[in-house]
Design an enzyme around this catalytic site. Structure first.
Site, PDB file in Angstrom:
ATOM      1  N   THR A  39      74.998  55.328  30.768  1.00  0.00           N
ATOM      2  CA  THR A  39      74.653  54.311  29.779  1.00  0.00           C
ATOM      3  C   THR A  39      75.780  54.154  28.771  1.00  0.00           C
ATOM      4  O   THR A  39      76.520  55.095  28.499  1.00  0.00           O
ATOM      5  CB  THR A  39      73.357  54.663  29.015  1.00  0.00           C
ATOM      6  OG1 THR A  39      73.518  55.930  28.372  1.00  0.00           O
ATOM      7  CG2 THR A  39      72.157  54.689  29.942  1.00  0.00           C
ATOM      8  N   ASN A  41      76.044  53.561  25.005  1.00  0.00           N
ATOM      9  CA  ASN A  41      75.226  53.624  23.798  1.00  0.00           C
ATOM     10  C   ASN A  41      75.844  52.736  22.728  1.00  0.00           C
ATOM     11  O   ASN A  41      77.068  52.672  22.596  1.00  0.00           O
ATOM     12  CB  ASN A  41      75.134  55.064  23.300  1.00  0.00           C
ATOM     13  CG  ASN A  41      74.353  55.925  24.263  1.00  0.00           C
ATOM     14  OD1 ASN A  41      73.166  56.111  24.110  1.00  0.00           O
ATOM     15  ND2 ASN A  41      75.020  56.430  25.285  1.00  0.00           N
ATOM     16  N   GLU A 117      70.463  52.175  24.471  1.00  0.00           N
ATOM     17  CA  GLU A 117      71.281  52.623  25.595  1.00  0.00           C
ATOM     18  C   GLU A 117      71.274  51.540  26.661  1.00  0.00           C
ATOM     19  O   GLU A 117      70.213  51.144  27.135  1.00  0.00           O
ATOM     20  CB  GLU A 117      70.713  53.919  26.170  1.00  0.00           C
ATOM     21  CG  GLU A 117      70.629  55.027  25.134  1.00  0.00           C
ATOM     22  CD  GLU A 117      69.746  56.175  25.559  1.00  0.00           C
ATOM     23  OE1 GLU A 117      70.224  57.315  25.498  1.00  0.00           O
ATOM     24  OE2 GLU A 117      68.583  55.928  25.945  1.00  0.00           O
TER      25      GLU A 117
END
Length: 182
Positions: A39, A41, A117
């Site tokens: 992910t 962020n 995320e």
């Protein structure tokens, strides 16, 4: 908690689309290492903070920050992270990608801070911390849930990815927003 049925409108409805840009920051180090689902962020701005916690879908594009040099920063868990600001990405990685985004507290991990995320549905050769991520949120998949096992969490994330990809690639009223980022 049981996963609710996903109902997708024929086209984005208010408050969508939400078009914004945010810097990619270091997260908790769980997406890639623990879950196998990397992910990007981002900080939660007022607009994202006003949304209910849960899973969203849309389009995104990474913008390198060419006036920044590489730097190493320390994540709260002590891990050193290279912020290359996206300057090592290849041209074929700097295109518009489908994305699925989680906004919430991640109850499985008992986060103390709300997090945003974004899983970019593409493979990248290297990380791109510090780059700018421009994205358009087009809709909501489901509320944030708690899980009893990591395997159940991963299974639901993979379902979110499949649902989101299907919407973005097969529903013209959602596909057309990709052009806004090209």
């Amino acid at each position: 908690m049981t996963r609710p049925e996903t109902i997708i409108p024929e086209k984005p409805t208010s408050p969508y689309p939400i078009h914004t840009t945010a810097p990619i920051i270091s997260g908790f180090g769980r997406g890639s290492s623990e879950l196998g689902i990397p992910t990007a962020n981002i900080p939660i701005n007022a607009q994202l903070n006003s949304l209910p916690t849960g899973i969203y879908y849309g389009w995104c594009k990474i913008h390198p920050v060419s006036d920044q040099n590489d730097e190493t920063r320390t994540r709260p868990d002590g891990q050193l992270i290279l912020f290359n600001h996206g300057n090592k990405l290849q041209a074929n990685e700097l295109v518009v990608h489908p994305m699925v985004m989680s906004i919430g507290w991640n109850p499985f991990y008992q986060n103390k801070e709300k997090a945003a995320e974004i899983h970019i549905m593409s493979k990248f050769e290297r990380d791109f911390y510090g780059a700018e991520l421009e994205f358009i949120v087009l809709g909501y998949v489901r509320p944030e849930l708690d899980y009893t096992t990591k395997e159940a969490l991963i299974e639901d994330i993979l379902t979110d990815i499949r649902i989101s990809r299907d919407i973005l690639e097969n529903k013209e009223e959602y596909t057309k927003y990709k052009k806004e980022l090209e």
